[in-house]
Design a protein around this motif. Structure first.
Motif, PDB file in Angstrom:
ATOM      1  N   GLU A  10     -14.168 -20.146 -28.186  1.00 35.79           N
ATOM      2  CA  GLU A  10     -15.114 -20.485 -29.243  1.00 35.79           C
ATOM      3  C   GLU A  10     -14.619 -19.900 -30.574  1.00 35.79           C
ATOM      4  O   GLU A  10     -14.725 -20.529 -31.632  1.00 35.79           O
ATOM      5  CB  GLU A  10     -16.506 -19.939 -28.895  1.00 35.79           C
ATOM      6  N   GLY A  11     -14.053 -18.697 -30.514  1.00 40.50           N
ATOM      7  CA  GLY A  11     -13.460 -18.078 -31.712  1.00 40.50           C
ATOM      8  C   GLY A  11     -12.243 -18.853 -32.190  1.00 40.50           C
ATOM      9  O   GLY A  11     -12.041 -19.029 -33.397  1.00 40.50           O
ATOM     10  N   HIS A  12     -11.425 -19.341 -31.251  1.00 44.15           N
ATOM     11  CA  HIS A  12     -10.237 -20.120 -31.644  1.00 44.15           C
ATOM     12  C   HIS A  12     -10.653 -21.392 -32.398  1.00 44.15           C
ATOM     13  O   HIS A  12     -10.032 -21.771 -33.392  1.00 44.15           O
ATOM     14  CB  HIS A  12      -9.420 -20.529 -30.412  1.00 44.15           C
ATOM     15  N   ALA A  13     -11.693 -22.049 -31.899  1.00 42.38           N
ATOM     16  CA  ALA A  13     -12.137 -23.298 -32.526  1.00 42.38           C
ATOM     17  C   ALA A  13     -12.721 -23.017 -33.907  1.00 42.38           C
ATOM     18  O   ALA A  13     -12.482 -23.778 -34.859  1.00 42.38           O
ATOM     19  CB  ALA A  13     -13.162 -23.993 -31.628  1.00 42.38           C
ATOM     20  N   VAL A  57      -6.801 -24.864 -26.995  1.00 39.27           N
ATOM     21  CA  VAL A  57      -7.796 -25.334 -27.979  1.00 39.27           C
ATOM     22  C   VAL A  57      -7.105 -26.074 -29.134  1.00 39.27           C
ATOM     23  O   VAL A  57      -7.500 -27.172 -29.513  1.00 39.27           O
ATOM     24  CB  VAL A  57      -8.623 -24.138 -28.512  1.00 39.27           C
ATOM     25  N   TRP A  58      -6.056 -25.481 -29.685  1.00 39.14           N
ATOM     26  CA  TRP A  58      -5.422 -26.099 -30.862  1.00 39.14           C
ATOM     27  C   TRP A  58      -4.590 -27.315 -30.471  1.00 39.14           C
ATOM     28  O   TRP A  58      -4.428 -28.225 -31.285  1.00 39.14           O
ATOM     29  CB  TRP A  58      -4.578 -25.074 -31.614  1.00 39.14           C
ATOM     30  N   SER A  59      -4.068 -27.349 -29.257  1.00 38.94           N
ATOM     31  CA  SER A  59      -3.369 -28.570 -28.825  1.00 38.94           C
ATOM     32  C   SER A  59      -4.356 -29.722 -28.777  1.00 38.94           C
ATOM     33  O   SER A  59      -4.038 -30.851 -29.147  1.00 38.94           O
ATOM     34  CB  SER A  59      -2.743 -28.382 -27.439  1.00 38.94           C
ATOM     35  N   TRP A  60      -5.562 -29.423 -28.314  1.00 40.66           N
ATOM     36  CA  TRP A  60      -6.588 -30.460 -28.256  1.00 40.66           C
ATOM     37  C   TRP A  60      -7.032 -30.862 -29.656  1.00 40.66           C
ATOM     38  O   TRP A  60      -7.211 -32.052 -29.955  1.00 40.66           O
ATOM     39  CB  TRP A  60      -7.784 -29.945 -27.430  1.00 40.66           C
ATOM     40  N   GLN A  61      -7.141 -29.867 -30.559  1.00 42.54           N
ATOM     41  CA  GLN A  61      -7.635 -30.178 -31.898  1.00 42.54           C
ATOM     42  C   GLN A  61      -6.557 -30.775 -32.803  1.00 42.54           C
ATOM     43  O   GLN A  61      -6.827 -31.678 -33.585  1.00 42.54           O
ATOM     44  CB  GLN A  61      -8.173 -28.898 -32.568  1.00 42.54           C
ATOM     45  N   PHE A  62      -5.338 -30.226 -32.713  1.00 40.78           N
ATOM     46  CA  PHE A  62      -4.294 -30.598 -33.686  1.00 40.78           C
ATOM     47  C   PHE A  62      -3.043 -31.206 -33.055  1.00 40.78           C
ATOM     48  O   PHE A  62      -2.174 -31.704 -33.763  1.00 40.78           O
ATOM     49  CB  PHE A  62      -3.858 -29.360 -34.491  1.00 40.78           C
ATOM     50  N   GLY A  63      -2.880 -31.028 -31.763  1.00 35.11           N
ATOM     51  CA  GLY A  63      -1.680 -31.543 -31.110  1.00 35.11           C
ATOM     52  C   GLY A  63      -0.568 -30.516 -30.987  1.00 35.11           C
ATOM     53  O   GLY A  63       0.493 -30.824 -30.429  1.00 35.11           O
ATOM     54  N   PHE A  64      -0.776 -29.303 -31.504  1.00 31.63           N
ATOM     55  CA  PHE A  64       0.244 -28.260 -31.432  1.00 31.63           C
ATOM     56  C   PHE A  64      -0.390 -26.947 -30.981  1.00 31.63           C
ATOM     57  O   PHE A  64      -1.506 -26.620 -31.394  1.00 31.63           O
ATOM     58  CB  PHE A  64       0.902 -28.045 -32.799  1.00 31.63           C
ATOM     59  N   LYS A  69      -3.637 -30.214 -45.372  1.00 31.30           N
ATOM     60  CA  LYS A  69      -5.036 -30.520 -45.057  1.00 31.30           C
ATOM     61  C   LYS A  69      -5.231 -31.842 -44.312  1.00 31.30           C
ATOM     62  O   LYS A  69      -6.105 -31.934 -43.469  1.00 31.30           O
ATOM     63  CB  LYS A  69      -5.910 -30.493 -46.317  1.00 31.30           C
ATOM     64  N   THR A  70      -4.474 -32.862 -44.616  1.00 32.02           N
ATOM     65  CA  THR A  70      -4.689 -34.142 -43.937  1.00 32.02           C
ATOM     66  C   THR A  70      -3.782 -34.310 -42.719  1.00 32.02           C
ATOM     67  O   THR A  70      -3.944 -35.241 -41.945  1.00 32.02           O
ATOM     68  CB  THR A  70      -4.411 -35.324 -44.893  1.00 32.02           C
ATOM     69  N   MET A  71      -2.765 -33.439 -42.577  1.00 26.27           N
ATOM     70  CA  MET A  71      -1.891 -33.526 -41.413  1.00 26.27           C
ATOM     71  C   MET A  71      -1.375 -32.137 -41.067  1.00 26.27           C
ATOM     72  O   MET A  71      -1.376 -31.244 -41.918  1.00 26.27           O
ATOM     73  CB  MET A  71      -0.718 -34.476 -41.665  1.00 26.27           C
ATOM     74  N   VAL A  72      -0.978 -31.968 -39.831  1.00 26.31           N
ATOM     75  CA  VAL A  72      -0.521 -30.651 -39.367  1.00 26.31           C
ATOM     76  C   VAL A  72       0.982 -30.713 -39.142  1.00 26.31           C
ATOM     77  O   VAL A  72       1.534 -31.736 -38.732  1.00 26.31           O
ATOM     78  CB  VAL A  72      -1.210 -30.279 -38.039  1.00 26.31           C
ATOM     79  N   HIS A  73       1.613 -29.560 -39.378  1.00 28.24           N
ATOM     80  CA  HIS A  73       3.057 -29.475 -39.227  1.00 28.24           C
ATOM     81  C   HIS A  73       3.321 -28.230 -38.390  1.00 28.24           C
ATOM     82  O   HIS A  73       2.662 -27.212 -38.559  1.00 28.24           O
ATOM     83  CB  HIS A  73       3.623 -29.368 -40.645  1.00 28.24           C
ATOM     84  N   MET A  74       4.244 -28.288 -37.448  1.00 32.01           N
ATOM     85  CA  MET A  74       4.590 -27.114 -36.652  1.00 32.01           C
ATOM     86  C   MET A  74       6.100 -27.020 -36.526  1.00 32.01           C
ATOM     87  O   MET A  74       6.735 -27.968 -36.083  1.00 32.01           O
ATOM     88  CB  MET A  74       3.994 -27.205 -35.247  1.00 32.01           C
ATOM     89  N   ASN A  75       6.670 -25.901 -36.939  1.00 31.55           N
ATOM     90  CA  ASN A  75       8.107 -25.716 -36.793  1.00 31.55           C
ATOM     91  C   ASN A  75       8.404 -24.215 -36.682  1.00 31.55           C
ATOM     92  O   ASN A  75       8.673 -23.554 -37.692  1.00 31.55           O
ATOM     93  CB  ASN A  75       8.846 -26.335 -37.987  1.00 31.55           C
ATOM     94  N   PRO A  76       8.309 -23.651 -35.450  1.00 33.17           N
ATOM     95  CA  PRO A  76       8.569 -22.222 -35.292  1.00 33.17           C
ATOM     96  C   PRO A  76       9.920 -21.868 -35.906  1.00 33.17           C
ATOM     97  O   PRO A  76      10.900 -22.602 -35.745  1.00 33.17           O
ATOM     98  CB  PRO A  76       8.584 -22.035 -33.767  1.00 33.17           C
ATOM     99  N   GLY A  77       9.964 -20.733 -36.590  1.00 31.68           N
ATOM    100  CA  GLY A  77      11.152 -20.381 -37.374  1.00 31.68           C
ATOM    101  C   GLY A  77      10.842 -20.616 -38.849  1.00 31.68           C
ATOM    102  O   GLY A  77      11.239 -19.852 -39.711  1.00 31.68           O
ATOM    103  N   GLU A  78      10.082 -21.687 -39.109  1.00 32.04           N
ATOM    104  CA  GLU A  78       9.627 -21.973 -40.468  1.00 32.04           C
ATOM    105  C   GLU A  78       8.147 -21.592 -40.610  1.00 32.04           C
ATOM    106  O   GLU A  78       7.756 -20.940 -41.578  1.00 32.04           O
ATOM    107  CB  GLU A  78       9.819 -23.473 -40.766  1.00 32.04           C
ATOM    108  N   THR A  79       7.329 -21.993 -39.637  1.00 36.08           N
ATOM    109  CA  THR A  79       5.880 -21.809 -39.767  1.00 36.08           C
ATOM    110  C   THR A  79       5.340 -20.718 -38.834  1.00 36.08           C
ATOM    111  O   THR A  79       4.137 -20.625 -38.637  1.00 36.08           O
ATOM    112  CB  THR A  79       5.142 -23.135 -39.480  1.00 36.08           C
TER     113      THR A  79
END
Ligand code: SF4
Length: 444
Positions: free
Chosen positions: A100-103, A306-313, A322-332
């Motif tokens: 619930e805290g993660h969401a 939780v975040w995979s369900w919400q954002f895909g990552f 804000k309108t899209m999510v980006h994930m790149n470990p090493g950068e983010t």
């Protein structure tokens, strides 16, 4: 009359023991005794379930460097303003809070347009990278308990890090097809150190530190019928021992590999995991074989779910667009963002980045507003501009947590929290509402 509460979940490690018995005082405010819990878990309940010594009000840093108690309203207002003012705030932690805290954190960071990350980025994040590349032929802990006759601990030491793992799931319990418990299983430990886990092993392979990849390679050579081509010694392990252990695993009815920081944190990192996954796959030509990450905190699997369900990552989320999510470990990923001094506000929640980040990363983070949301005083709270106390999931707050094998478990509260202290979710929802008040419709 003191009351005994059964089937309580322990909020410490990824074993998520849910058979704990807690005796609470008749006023429901104090934990008097705990049963079925290891020494670490005992401390969580006895310390958390005692209002003496708990922080009950937020503490704000003053111009003279001292900390002063402030109201929760002031803490909420300060946090909302920091998040709205920052160009690229980072919220990090979440191993020790409920889903619930993660969401709620996801709602806040989506609105503020910052980065959101969890402790996986300094822990099993390399496992995620390998899983993205190579899949995850895994199972649940119940399957290990009921079926596994060969158990391998590779670069993991549950005797110290997950103390009841061996007695609840992996070595000692008598399962449906493993009725003789420990005697039903062959235990193999692969680790540079002769750990307390290695003491209970039938076979101990003292791999040369940082050379696990070569050893995996040798096992794969055996699986593929090229044993003649491997050298006499690989990563400190004699060829005869490699052939002997490979034969045991190939002849298992069911084998599971449990791996930990020995692979994630040593040379090769994600490639140690992806070759471990490849070996697991190879072994399915001969037997049934699975692999499982020894996830650390009791709910560090939760933000991934939780975040995979919400954002895909699952982690290292960049929500700045804000309108899209980006994930790149090493950068983010949090430490990389901090080392490049890219973030201009930091919220440490359900973790202790002050203790566990590299010092140069903490020094960069400290140049900007630094907020800690945590029930206790820790190193992060001591260098924070604001420290907000919250409830402890599993002690004075309930919620969903995900065990290391991705099985969700409903945790329950056993005592009342100190009066007025919110849960992580309640605090973050209040911050979100304050941001809406301050920002109006100007979200995007
Ligand atoms: S093994 Fe882990 S979850 Fe179980 S009681 Fe100990 S600390 Fe708690």
């Amino acid at each position: 009359m003191p009351k005994v509460i059964k089937n309580v979940g322990c909020p410490y490690c990824g074993t998520c023991c849910d058979d704990v018995e807690v005796t609470v005082s008749d006023d429901g405010k104090r934990v008097l005794e705990v049963k079925n819990v290891c020494a670490i878990g005992t401390q969580i309940f006895m310390h958390g379930g005692d209002h003496e010594g708990r922080i009950k009000l937020p503490r704000m840093r003053q111009p003279d460097g001292s900390m002063k108690d402030v109201s929760f309203e002031e803490a909420i207002d300060y946090t909302a303003k920091v998040l709205l003012k920052a160009k690229k705030p980072l919220m990090y932690g979440f191993g020790s809070t409920n889903c619930e805290g993660h969401a709620a954190a996801a709602r806040v960071m989506e609105r503020s347009g910052g980065c959101l990350d969890n402790c996986a980025s300094i822990c099993h994040g390399s496992s995620f990278l390998a899983i993205f590349d190579n899949g995850y032929p895994s199972c649940t802990l119940g399957e290990v308990k009921n079926r596994a006759d060969v158990v391998v601990f590779w670069g993991s030491n549950p005797a110290h890090a997950h103390p009841r793992h061996m007695s609840r799931y992996s070595i000692f319990p008598r399962g449906f097809f493993t009725g003789k418990g420990h005697n039903s299983r062959t235990v193999i430990v692969i680790d540079p150190r002769y750990t307390d886990t290695a003491r209970v092993a039938d076979h101990y392979l003292q791999v040369r530190q940082g050379h696990d990849y070569e050893l995996f390679d040798a096992f794969r050579m055996v699986c593929h019928g090229h044993e003649d081509d491997i050298p006499d010694v690989v990563a400190n392990i004699p060829k005869e021992k490699i052939l002997e252990v490979a034969e045991i695993i190939k002849n298992a009815r069911y084998c599971n590999f449990f791996y930990g920081m020995g692979l994630c944190h040593s040379d090769g990192r994600n490639h140690n995991i992806d070759i471990a996954i490849s070996l697991t796959r190879d072994l399915n030509e001969f037997t049934k074989c699975t692999i499982m990450a020894m996830r650390g905190h009791y709910n560090i699997t939760g933000p991934g779910a939780v975040w995979s369900w919400q954002f895909g990552f699952p982690y290292c989320l960049d929500l700045t667009k804000k309108t899209m999510v980006h994930m790149n470990p090493g950068e983010t990923s949090s430490v990389d963002l901090a080392m490049r001094d890219e973030v201009d506000a930091f919220i440490n929640i359900g973790t202790d980045a002050g203790a566990h980040f590299p010092i140069p990363a903490v020094q960069h983070l400290k140049k900007h507003p630094f907020i800690t949301v945590d029930p206790h005083i820790n190193m992060a709270s001591e260098i924070s501009d604001l420290h907000v106390p919250v409830k402890i999931c599993g002690v004075d707050d309930g919620g969903i947590v995900y065990r290391m094998d991705n099985v969700p478990i409903q945790y329950r509260k056993v005592v009342d929290a100190p009066e007025g202290v919110p849960s992580d979710e309640e605090f973050l929802d209040a911050v979100y509402n304050r941001m809406v008040e301050l920002e109006g419709d100007g979200f995007l």
